[in-house]
Design a protein around this motif. Structure first.
Motif, PDB file in Angstrom:
ATOM      1  N   GLY A 133       0.956  -1.119  -0.071  1.00  0.00           N
ATOM      2  CA  GLY A 133      -0.044   0.093   0.063  1.00  0.00           C
ATOM      3  C   GLY A 133       0.795   1.297   0.158  1.00  0.00           C
ATOM      4  N   SER A 134       0.140   2.308   0.482  1.00  0.00           N
ATOM      5  CA  SER A 134       0.965   3.603   0.193  1.00  0.00           C
ATOM      6  C   SER A 134       1.889   3.859   1.298  1.00  0.00           C
ATOM      7  CB  SER A 134      -0.149   4.850   0.234  1.00  0.00           C
ATOM      8  OG  SER A 134      -0.852   4.429   1.784  1.00  0.00           O
ATOM      9  N   ASP A 135       2.911   4.442   1.268  1.00  0.00           N
ATOM     10  CA  ASP A 135       3.883   4.548   2.293  1.00  0.00           C
ATOM     11  C   ASP A 135       3.319   5.751   3.192  1.00  0.00           C
ATOM     12  OD1 ASP A 135       6.087   3.577   2.877  1.00  0.00           O
ATOM     13  OD2 ASP A 135       7.353   4.401   1.233  1.00  0.00           O
ATOM     14  N   GLY A 136       2.580   5.487   4.063  1.00  0.00           N
ATOM     15  CA  GLY A 136       2.026   6.625   5.054  1.00  0.00           C
ATOM     16  C   GLY A 136       0.724   7.143   4.496  1.00  0.00           C
ATOM     17  N   GLY A 137       0.514   8.168   5.178  1.00  0.00           N
ATOM     18  CA  GLY A 137      -0.897   8.922   4.389  1.00  0.00           C
ATOM     19  C   GLY A 137      -0.887   9.488   2.979  1.00  0.00           C
ATOM     20  N   VAL A 138      -2.019   9.418   2.519  1.00  0.00           N
ATOM     21  CA  VAL A 138      -2.223  10.026   1.292  1.00  0.00           C
ATOM     22  C   VAL A 138      -3.174  11.374   1.481  1.00  0.00           C
ATOM     23  CG1 VAL A 138      -3.345   9.443  -1.229  1.00  0.00           C
ATOM     24  CG2 VAL A 138      -2.065   7.778  -0.052  1.00  0.00           C
ATOM     25  N   HIS A 145      -4.608   8.307  -6.955  1.00  0.00           N
ATOM     26  CA  HIS A 145      -4.494   7.801  -8.103  1.00  0.00           C
ATOM     27  C   HIS A 145      -3.074   7.200  -8.291  1.00  0.00           C
ATOM     28  CE1 HIS A 145      -8.594   8.229  -9.998  1.00  0.00           C
ATOM     29  NE2 HIS A 145      -8.743   9.391  -9.301  1.00  0.00           N
ATOM     30  N   LYS A 146      -2.096   8.114  -8.131  1.00  0.00           N
ATOM     31  CA  LYS A 146      -0.586   7.477  -8.644  1.00  0.00           C
ATOM     32  C   LYS A 146      -0.405   6.263  -7.964  1.00  0.00           C
ATOM     33  CE  LYS A 146       3.922   9.297  -8.724  1.00  0.00           C
ATOM     34  NZ  LYS A 146       4.667   8.485  -7.707  1.00  0.00           N
ATOM     35  N   VAL A 147      -0.605   6.215  -6.603  1.00  0.00           N
ATOM     36  CA  VAL A 147      -0.595   4.970  -5.513  1.00  0.00           C
ATOM     37  C   VAL A 147      -1.393   3.933  -6.215  1.00  0.00           C
ATOM     38  CG1 VAL A 147      -0.799   3.969  -3.506  1.00  0.00           C
ATOM     39  CG2 VAL A 147       0.166   6.271  -3.419  1.00  0.00           C
ATOM     40  N   GLY A 152      -2.291  -1.357  -8.890  1.00  0.00           N
ATOM     41  CA  GLY A 152      -3.519  -2.109  -9.424  1.00  0.00           C
ATOM     42  C   GLY A 152      -4.761  -2.160  -8.616  1.00  0.00           C
ATOM     43  N   PHE A 153      -6.041  -2.073  -9.074  1.00  0.00           N
ATOM     44  CA  PHE A 153      -7.169  -2.088  -8.588  1.00  0.00           C
ATOM     45  C   PHE A 153      -7.525  -3.713  -8.393  1.00  0.00           C
ATOM     46  CE2 PHE A 153      -6.929   2.217  -9.897  1.00  0.00           C
ATOM     47  CZ  PHE A 153      -7.494   2.890  -8.733  1.00  0.00           C
ATOM     48  N   PRO A 154      -8.521  -3.768  -7.419  1.00  0.00           N
ATOM     49  CA  PRO A 154      -9.279  -2.898  -6.373  1.00  0.00           C
ATOM     50  C   PRO A 154      -8.372  -2.520  -5.014  1.00  0.00           C
ATOM     51  CG  PRO A 154      -9.779  -5.323  -5.973  1.00  0.00           C
ATOM     52  CD  PRO A 154      -8.859  -5.211  -7.304  1.00  0.00           C
ATOM     53  N   VAL A 155      -8.568  -1.253  -4.765  1.00  0.00           N
ATOM     54  CA  VAL A 155      -7.782  -0.768  -3.522  1.00  0.00           C
ATOM     55  C   VAL A 155      -8.931  -0.423  -2.328  1.00  0.00           C
ATOM     56  CG1 VAL A 155      -6.051  -0.024  -4.982  1.00  0.00           C
ATOM     57  CG2 VAL A 155      -7.808   1.524  -4.245  1.00  0.00           C
ATOM     58  N   ILE A 156      -8.344  -0.392  -1.376  1.00  0.00           N
ATOM     59  CA  ILE A 156      -9.193   0.066  -0.160  1.00  0.00           C
ATOM     60  C   ILE A 156      -8.711   1.222   0.522  1.00  0.00           C
ATOM     61  CG2 ILE A 156      -8.137  -1.680   1.447  1.00  0.00           C
ATOM     62  CD1 ILE A 156     -11.105  -2.045   2.583  1.00  0.00           C
ATOM     63  N   VAL A 157      -9.379   2.252   0.741  1.00  0.00           N
ATOM     64  CA  VAL A 157      -8.856   3.368   1.170  1.00  0.00           C
ATOM     65  C   VAL A 157      -9.346   3.323   2.728  1.00  0.00           C
ATOM     66  CG1 VAL A 157      -9.120   6.165   1.527  1.00  0.00           C
ATOM     67  CG2 VAL A 157      -9.630   4.849  -0.891  1.00  0.00           C
ATOM     68  N   LYS A 158      -8.399   3.439   3.653  1.00  0.00           N
ATOM     69  CA  LYS A 158      -8.869   3.327   5.082  1.00  0.00           C
ATOM     70  C   LYS A 158      -8.335   4.729   6.045  1.00  0.00           C
ATOM     71  CE  LYS A 158      -7.617  -0.802   6.534  1.00  0.00           C
ATOM     72  NZ  LYS A 158      -6.881  -2.217   6.737  1.00  0.00           N
ATOM     73  N   THR A 173     -12.508  -0.120  -9.031  1.00  0.00           N
ATOM     74  CA  THR A 173     -11.946   0.147 -10.283  1.00  0.00           C
ATOM     75  C   THR A 173     -11.421   1.688 -10.083  1.00  0.00           C
ATOM     76  OG1 THR A 173     -13.981   1.086 -11.373  1.00  0.00           O
ATOM     77  CG2 THR A 173     -13.432  -1.275 -11.709  1.00  0.00           C
ATOM     78  N   LYS A 174     -10.693   2.157 -11.053  1.00  0.00           N
ATOM     79  CA  LYS A 174     -10.223   3.598 -10.894  1.00  0.00           C
ATOM     80  C   LYS A 174     -11.207   4.435 -10.811  1.00  0.00           C
ATOM     81  CE  LYS A 174      -6.736   6.408 -13.410  1.00  0.00           C
ATOM     82  NZ  LYS A 174      -6.082   6.691 -12.233  1.00  0.00           N
ATOM     83  N   LYS A 175     -12.393   4.301 -11.570  1.00  0.00           N
ATOM     84  CA  LYS A 175     -13.537   5.194 -11.474  1.00  0.00           C
ATOM     85  C   LYS A 175     -14.228   5.340 -10.021  1.00  0.00           C
ATOM     86  CE  LYS A 175     -17.367   2.686 -13.917  1.00  0.00           C
ATOM     87  NZ  LYS A 175     -17.358   1.640 -12.974  1.00  0.00           N
ATOM     88  N   ASP A 176     -13.921   4.528  -9.325  1.00  0.00           N
ATOM     89  CA  ASP A 176     -14.613   4.508  -7.851  1.00  0.00           C
ATOM     90  C   ASP A 176     -13.775   5.196  -6.990  1.00  0.00           C
ATOM     91  OD1 ASP A 176     -16.717   2.470  -8.965  1.00  0.00           O
ATOM     92  OD2 ASP A 176     -15.138   0.879  -8.306  1.00  0.00           O
ATOM     93  N   LEU A 177     -12.459   5.500  -7.450  1.00  0.00           N
ATOM     94  CA  LEU A 177     -11.552   6.100  -6.376  1.00  0.00           C
ATOM     95  C   LEU A 177     -11.978   7.517  -5.915  1.00  0.00           C
ATOM     96  CD1 LEU A 177      -9.015   5.362  -4.781  1.00  0.00           C
ATOM     97  CD2 LEU A 177      -7.361   6.377  -6.625  1.00  0.00           C
ATOM     98  N   ASP A 178     -12.364   8.466  -6.679  1.00  0.00           N
ATOM     99  CA  ASP A 178     -12.453   9.710  -6.353  1.00  0.00           C
ATOM    100  C   ASP A 178     -13.525   9.559  -5.185  1.00  0.00           C
ATOM    101  OD1 ASP A 178     -11.066  10.161  -8.514  1.00  0.00           O
ATOM    102  OD2 ASP A 178     -12.220  11.808  -9.154  1.00  0.00           O
ATOM    103  N   GLU A 179     -14.762   8.846  -5.230  1.00  0.00           N
ATOM    104  CA  GLU A 179     -15.707   8.757  -4.259  1.00  0.00           C
ATOM    105  C   GLU A 179     -15.353   8.190  -2.933  1.00  0.00           C
ATOM    106  OE1 GLU A 179     -19.747   7.499  -5.653  1.00  0.00           O
ATOM    107  OE2 GLU A 179     -20.065   7.029  -3.445  1.00  0.00           O
ATOM    108  N   ALA A 180     -14.557   7.065  -3.006  1.00  0.00           N
ATOM    109  CA  ALA A 180     -14.063   6.235  -1.978  1.00  0.00           C
ATOM    110  C   ALA A 180     -13.117   6.940  -1.271  1.00  0.00           C
ATOM    111  CB  ALA A 180     -13.393   4.998  -2.409  1.00  0.00           C
TER     112      ALA A 180
END
Ligand code: ADP
Length: 449
Positions: A133-138, A145-147, A152-158, A173-180
């Motif tokens: 996952g990301s290195d620390g906070g995003v 999007h870059k991370v 690769g999708f799927p990803v989980i924002v926590k 998918t990529k199009k869900d990321l903005d909302e998530a």
């Protein structure tokens, strides 16, 4: 050893701690809300004291009143159980300021593991395998999007401050990321006052495997194997077992050692659980719980160790009485969490218990604060009993569970017992073939909306 401890909790876990204290010859103080004056933990403790009105916020979470209760009764230490103040570093600090011992880890360790980014970072440095996952906070959506593209999708924002499944959003998918990304942030801000989030690879069909660890606070630590708690509803565990049906001895020793070494390294004190998702033979750290878990009895059963007594001993400055090489597994144990809830919607069902009969016999343990004539108040969690069974093999434990559920009588309220009766008919459950989504999918099939 302490001469008197206070238990800052209620229900079955308060009883659990009182039992351990009694066996150690330690006197106990129960605290209770006005709604719990007739509760079993109040009856079982040597002394009791009312700490406020029914709502948890004004009673079991009321730090000034709990401190006052310690001072009035002369309690030298506090056991927090699970939930309520058990992972509240500020509470530990306040106790310390009043020269009262917290039966659990240090405030610093609770803080370290309470912030998920810090926890993950720490575990990674200690050699514990983590979810990619990301290195620390995003901080920005561009970075998100870059991370995610790289991973690769799927990803989980926590949410770093998250808990109880809140502040966690899936982007298939990529199009869900903005909302998530924006929902995870705003949910976390609202629930925890902190909108920092991080991103992880979403594992599609993992099991939930957690490792029980125990440290003496001076750099010695052991592990007590794993529990498989994959059967979950809304991220709440309902059926737990040890050992994990898919974990062999070599795997257990390997991940156990990684976990024990990690907590020895940070000089962790007391009981803790390192939670992993487990997929394709790989472990991925998700979080550490710095307290006793609801499901600790399955571990106690197969290792023959009283974890609560050990917690009290270590908090009192004594040595833990076990060494890694002395710990070995015997048989198989399963716990089911019985809630006062009406199926199929799991609607809380408080009320008066008219008849109560707990199952018994060889290999059956019932951790419950129920009694006939007791009225379950509507203010708290709906867990009313944990039924823990064991057997030489998993099959024997399952047969015993079926038998014990049949003996249990709880009249007056609805319970989740029929859920377990039904699950024990399922081939996948009998074979141990399940992942963290199995139960939700099964429930959907039973009651299609
Ligand atoms: P909380 O503290 O809110 O319980 P966790 O980090 O423990 O949050 O995650 C809770 C649950 O969410 C896990 O048991 C699992 O079901 C799911 N989960 C968390 N992270 C992932 C991931 N990277 N991939 C798949 N599922 C996940």
């Amino acid at each position: 050893m302490f001469s008197k401890i206070l238990i800052a909790n209620r229900g079955e876990i308060a009883l659990r701690v009182i039992r351990a204290a009694k066996e150690l010859g330690v006197r106990t103080v129960a605290v209770h809300s006005t709604a719990d004056a007739d509760a079993m933990h109040v009856r079982m403790a040597d002394e009791s004291i009312c700490i406020g009105p029914p709502s948890g916020a004004q009673s079991y979470l009321n730090v000034p009143n709990i401190i006052a209760a310690c001072e009035i009764t002369g309690a030298e230490a506090v056991h927090p159980g699970y939930g309520f103040l058990s992972e509240n570093a500020n509470f530990v600090q306040v106790l310390e300021d009043h020269d009262i011992t917290f039966i659990g880890p240090s405030a610093a360790h609770i803080r370290m593991m309470g912030d998920k980014i810090t926890a993950k970072d720490t575990m990674k440095k200690l050699g514990v395998p983590c979810v990619p996952g990301s290195d620390g906070g995003v901080d920005t959506i561009e970075e998100a999007h870059k991370v995610s593209d790289e991973m690769g999708f799927p990803v989980i924002v926590k949410a770093t401050a998250g808990g109880g499944g809140r502040g966690m959003k899936l982007a298939k998918t990529k199009k869900d990321l903005d909302e998530a990304f924006s929902t995870a942030r705003s949910e976390s801000k609202a629930a925890f006052g902190n909108d920092e989030v991080y991103i992880e690879k979403y594992l599609t069909l993992p099991r939930h495997i957690e490792v029980q660890v125990f440290g003496d606070g001076r750099g010695r630590a052991v592990h007590l194997g794993e529990r498989d708690c994959s059967l979950q509803r809304r991220h709440q565990k309902v059926f737990e077992e040890a050992p994990g049906p898919t974990i062999d001895e070599k795997t257990r020793e390997k991940i156990g050692k990684v976990c024990a070494d990690a907590i020895a390294d940070i000089k962790y004190s007391g009981a803790g659980t390192i939670e992993f998702l487990y997929e394709n033979g790989e472990f991925y750290f998700i979080e550490m719980n710095t307290r006793l878990q609801v499901e600790h009895p399955v571990t106690e059963t197969i290792y023959g160790v009283d974890l609560v007594k050990q917690q009290i001993r270590v908090a009192a400055g004594e040595e833990m009485t076990f060494k890694q090489e002395e710990l070995s597994i015997k048989g198989h144990a399963i716990e089911v969490r019985i809630n006062a809830e009406k199926l199929p919607n799991f609607t809380p069902c408080p009320g008066k218990i008219t008849t109560f009969h707990a199952p018994g016999g060889l290999g059956v343990r019932m951790d419950s604060a129920l009694y006939a004539g007791y009225t379950i108040p509507p203010y708290y969690d709906s867990l009313i009993a944990k039924l823990i069974v064991s057997g030489i093999t998993r099959e024997a434990a399952l047969a015993r569970l079926r038998r014990a559920l049949g003996e249990l009588i709880v009249d007056g309220v609805d319970t989740t017992v029929p859920l377990f009766d039904a699950l024990l008919q399922e081939e996948d459950v009998l074979k141990g073939n399940y992942d963290i989504h199995w139960l939700e999918k099964w429930l959907e099939k039973q009651n299609p909306e």
